[in-house]
Scaffold this motif. Structure first.
Motif, PDB file in Angstrom:
ATOM      1  N   LEU A  60      67.032  70.839  45.084  1.00 34.90           N
ATOM      2  CA  LEU A  60      68.299  72.235  45.009  1.00 34.90           C
ATOM      3  C   LEU A  60      68.068  72.871  44.653  1.00 34.90           C
ATOM      4  CD1 LEU A  60      70.942  71.750  46.161  1.00 34.90           C
ATOM      5  CD2 LEU A  60      71.569  70.637  44.037  1.00 34.90           C
ATOM      6  N   ILE A  61      67.502  73.376  42.622  1.00 30.38           N
ATOM      7  CA  ILE A  61      67.771  74.180  42.644  1.00 30.38           C
ATOM      8  C   ILE A  61      66.469  75.811  43.230  1.00 30.38           C
ATOM      9  CG2 ILE A  61      67.029  75.511  40.423  1.00 30.38           C
ATOM     10  CD1 ILE A  61      69.967  73.975  40.499  1.00 30.38           C
ATOM     11  N   SER A  62      65.740  75.326  43.898  1.00 28.99           N
ATOM     12  CA  SER A  62      64.397  76.225  44.399  1.00 28.99           C
ATOM     13  C   SER A  62      65.311  76.938  45.393  1.00 28.99           C
ATOM     14  CB  SER A  62      63.457  75.263  44.884  1.00 28.99           C
ATOM     15  OG  SER A  62      63.807  74.225  46.541  1.00 28.99           O
ATOM     16  N   LYS A  63      66.562  76.224  45.449  1.00 29.64           N
ATOM     17  CA  LYS A  63      67.050  76.820  47.405  1.00 29.64           C
ATOM     18  C   LYS A  63      68.782  77.561  46.675  1.00 29.64           C
ATOM     19  CE  LYS A  63      64.711  74.411  50.142  1.00 29.64           C
ATOM     20  NZ  LYS A  63      64.000  74.992  50.860  1.00 29.64           N
ATOM     21  N   SER A  99      70.705  76.788  37.542  1.00 28.20           N
ATOM     22  CA  SER A  99      69.460  76.201  36.644  1.00 28.20           C
ATOM     23  C   SER A  99      69.850  74.937  36.911  1.00 28.20           C
ATOM     24  CB  SER A  99      69.030  77.178  35.773  1.00 28.20           C
ATOM     25  OG  SER A  99      70.080  76.487  34.619  1.00 28.20           O
ATOM     26  N   ARG A 100      70.859  74.117  36.541  1.00 28.42           N
ATOM     27  CA  ARG A 100      71.541  72.449  36.229  1.00 28.42           C
ATOM     28  C   ARG A 100      71.691  72.108  37.241  1.00 28.42           C
ATOM     29  NH1 ARG A 100      68.146  71.315  31.660  1.00 28.42           N
ATOM     30  NH2 ARG A 100      67.369  73.720  31.056  1.00 28.42           N
ATOM     31  N   VAL A 101      72.037  70.465  37.425  1.00 37.75           N
ATOM     32  CA  VAL A 101      72.415  70.163  38.372  1.00 37.75           C
ATOM     33  C   VAL A 101      73.286  68.840  37.692  1.00 37.75           C
ATOM     34  CG1 VAL A 101      72.454  68.548  40.187  1.00 37.75           C
ATOM     35  CG2 VAL A 101      71.173  70.369  40.309  1.00 37.75           C
ATOM     36  N   TYR A 102      74.645  68.731  37.342  1.00 36.82           N
ATOM     37  CA  TYR A 102      75.058  66.868  37.302  1.00 36.82           C
ATOM     38  C   TYR A 102      76.050  66.503  38.184  1.00 36.82           C
ATOM     39  CZ  TYR A 102      78.169  65.243  33.802  1.00 36.82           C
ATOM     40  OH  TYR A 102      78.550  64.201  32.997  1.00 36.82           O
ATOM     41  N   TYR A 103      75.695  65.078  37.912  1.00 37.95           N
ATOM     42  CA  TYR A 103      75.567  64.395  38.935  1.00 37.95           C
ATOM     43  C   TYR A 103      76.477  63.826  39.313  1.00 37.95           C
ATOM     44  CZ  TYR A 103      70.715  64.972  41.150  1.00 37.95           C
ATOM     45  OH  TYR A 103      69.589  65.821  41.877  1.00 37.95           O
ATOM     46  N   ASP A 150      78.841  81.074  38.699  1.00 42.06           N
ATOM     47  CA  ASP A 150      78.596  79.885  37.338  1.00 42.06           C
ATOM     48  C   ASP A 150      78.527  78.835  37.761  1.00 42.06           C
ATOM     49  OD1 ASP A 150      78.474  82.540  35.307  1.00 42.06           O
ATOM     50  OD2 ASP A 150      80.079  83.407  36.642  1.00 42.06           O
ATOM     51  N   PHE A 151      79.108  78.077  38.630  1.00 42.70           N
ATOM     52  CA  PHE A 151      79.283  77.045  39.234  1.00 42.70           C
ATOM     53  C   PHE A 151      79.168  77.159  40.670  1.00 42.70           C
ATOM     54  CE2 PHE A 151      82.405  77.575  35.547  1.00 42.70           C
ATOM     55  CZ  PHE A 151      81.175  76.550  34.005  1.00 42.70           C
ATOM     56  N   VAL A 152      78.241  75.884  40.617  1.00 41.91           N
ATOM     57  CA  VAL A 152      78.872  75.284  42.064  1.00 41.91           C
ATOM     58  C   VAL A 152      78.535  74.334  42.707  1.00 41.91           C
ATOM     59  CG1 VAL A 152      77.872  75.796  44.326  1.00 41.91           C
ATOM     60  CG2 VAL A 152      76.715  77.342  43.169  1.00 41.91           C
ATOM     61  N   VAL A 185      76.223  79.569  31.580  1.00 44.66           N
ATOM     62  CA  VAL A 185      76.829  78.287  31.401  1.00 44.66           C
ATOM     63  C   VAL A 185      76.525  77.075  30.581  1.00 44.66           C
ATOM     64  CG1 VAL A 185      78.507  75.974  32.751  1.00 44.66           C
ATOM     65  CG2 VAL A 185      78.473  78.681  33.050  1.00 44.66           C
ATOM     66  N   PHE A 186      75.002  76.690  31.270  1.00 44.93           N
ATOM     67  CA  PHE A 186      74.736  75.010  30.170  1.00 44.93           C
ATOM     68  C   PHE A 186      74.482  75.463  29.145  1.00 44.93           C
ATOM     69  CE2 PHE A 186      70.373  73.238  29.350  1.00 44.93           C
ATOM     70  CZ  PHE A 186      70.771  71.982  29.429  1.00 44.93           C
ATOM     71  N   ASP A 187      73.770  77.208  28.505  1.00 45.32           N
ATOM     72  CA  ASP A 187      73.342  77.196  27.058  1.00 45.32           C
ATOM     73  C   ASP A 187      74.589  76.940  25.785  1.00 45.32           C
ATOM     74  OD1 ASP A 187      70.772  77.403  27.265  1.00 45.32           O
ATOM     75  OD2 ASP A 187      71.345  79.222  27.810  1.00 45.32           O
TER      76      ASP A 187
END
Ligand code: PLP
Length: 462
Positions: free
Chosen positions: A106-109, A114-118, A284-286, A308-310
């Motif tokens: 997903l991040i490659s697209k 950079s970060r995925v929260y499920y 910043d968020f998607v 955001v993650f940082d």
């Protein structure tokens, strides 16, 4: 398929025990002699069959813009099956193979993210982003920069916080009191112009209206702006030229986080992986849900950038300094296993290209209906995500009556074509027919959907 007698039992069980979403049940429970509950039994490609064996071409991808790759995808089913046998679930701080691999894919697209929260649903994904914004406000700004702006006619979900961020009044009515700290900005639908300008000038004016709200609220109180890239249930609103670049500029100017709700547009629907990618925006968020696994499994994601993650790991000695949130079923492995296959199908079958080509074709076909039907006031769309706004009078743009719009939808259904319409959510403006066929749609499929609309408009409006 189930045998006839089994199916009649299913219909009775449904009537007796299922509380359907968004339905006034009087029409379904037998009080109305015309009540005709529909059970969808099977799907293949672009088509579904109901309990009476009636075939329908699905012009809305499972009713609500979800089944992007179409029905009957055995490779998704097989991947989910294999994964469930290997490991269905484990949550907490442990990872899973499909969870890690789908995040990477997903991040490659999504360059810049950079970060995925499920999580499980679009509403919940949006809640996660709202909570992150609030926590950042507390961590960095003493709680002050906590307000979240949302737009008139946008929808972000069904929980109380999401309804507090909801620009569709009917959906929220009678569910208050709402969560404080959500502030509305004007919509950007040029057809329903709020400023006497056109094209790019209109887009810039609509974005400047957001800045006015920020200034009125106080920029030091506004933490985030949450927008759909193309508004879905609010009437398929494609933003005018100039809108998004100015929105981005405004967010940067006032240090406001940009949250893009891709629950509908995400994963190919508009012809790019994500709707915001048409506009060169850096969010910043998607958040995303429906098309992530095309409905083959429940999965949603709140994706952030590293900035955001940082903020959630800058001080490990502070016991409150991490995202104190969990989603039980965010640990299901079926979701990312299905999502990996879903994305592979879109890539291998070049479905983004097909979406762009077929979307342009469908836009032309729907626009050509305007010559014949004065009731079509405006046709708009991006990729395979289109709307036709119906009006009682083209000059005044008075919206067509909701019951007439619903009659068009019902006529298409009776003739084997499923289309949608803005559904009761915008008092006075439930007048847009909605189309979102699967990304595999062919010209023949689109011709069938458009010609059913043509015939229905003739029957309903003359
Ligand atoms: N955001 C948008 C733009 C939506 O259209 C929807 C649902 O239609 C949601 C969020 C909520 O998603 P869910 O129904 O999965 O909670």
């Amino acid at each position: 398929k189930l045998r006839d007698n089994d199916i009649s039992h299913v219909v009775e069980a449904d009537r007796a025990h299922v509380w359907h979403h968004l339905i006034q049940h009087a029409a379904w429970t037998g009080d109305d002699p015309k009540a005709d509950p529909r059970i969808i039994v099977e799907g293949r490609g672009m088509r579904v069959w109901d309990q009476k064996g009636r075939e329908h071409i699905d012009g809305v991808s499972g009713g609500v813009w979800t089944v992007n790759v179409g029905y009957g995808r055995e490779r998704i089913a097989n991947a989910v099956r294999d994964q469930l046998i290997q490991l269905p679930y484990f949550a907490g701080s442990a990872g899973s193979i499909p969870g890690a691999l789908f995040s990477e894919k997903l991040i490659s697209k999504m360059p810049g993210m950079s970060r995925v929260y499920y999580t499980n649903s679009g509403s919940e994904a949006n809640e996660k982003a709202f909570k992150m914004v609030r926590q950042i406000a507390h961590k960095r700004y003493g709680g002050k920069k906590h307000k979240i702006l949302y737009r008139d006619r946008d929808y972000h979900g069904t929980t109380i916080a999401c309804l507090s961020a909801g620009g569709q009044d009917e959906r929220g009515a009678q569910y208050g009191p709402y969560t404080p700290g959500f502030v509305r900005v004007p919509h950007c639908l040029e057809y329903r112009a709020q400023w006497d300008l056109e094209g790019e000038d209109y887009g810039i004016a609509a974005a400047n209206a957001i800045e006015e709200v920020i200034l009125a609220e106080g920029p030091d109180t506004v933490g985030a702006l949450c927008l759909e890239p193309v508004t879905a249930g609010g009437g398929v609103i494609v933003p005018p030229e100039g809108y998004w670049p100015r929105v981005q500029e405004i967010c940067r100017k006032y240090d406001i986080l940009l949250h893009i709700d891709e629950v509908v547009c995400g994963v190919g629907r508009t012809g790019t992986w994500f709707g915001y990618q048409h506009y060169g925006v850096e969010p910043d968020f998607v958040t995303m849900a429906k098309g992530v696994a095309s409905g083959y499994a429940a999965i949603a994601c709140c994706v952030t950038n590293e900035r955001v993650f940082d903020l959630f790991k800058d001080d490990a000695t502070d016991p409150m300094n991490y995202f104190r949130d969990i989603s039980t079923f965010g640990g299901c492995t079926a979701g990312p296993a299905a999502a990996l296959e879903n994305m592979a199908i879109i890539e291998e079958e070049n479905l983004l290209e097909n979406t762009n080509a077929m979307g342009d074709y469908m836009l032309d076909q729907l626009r050509s209906l305007q010559d014949k039907h004065a009731v079509i006031g405006h046709v708009r769309g991006k990729g395979l995500f289109l709307g036709a706004e119906l009006v009682a009078d083209r000059a005044t743009k008075e919206p067509a009556a909701e019951k007439m719009v619903q009659a068009v939808v019902a006529d298409c259904m009776a003739n084997g074509v499923v289309i949608g319409a803005t559904n009761r959510s915008l008092p006075g403006f439930n007048n847009t027919l909605c189309y979102s066929p699967a990304l595999i749609a062919t010209k023949d499929d689109i011709d069938q959907i458009v010609s059913a609309t043509d015939a229905a408009l003739t029957r309903v409006f003359g």
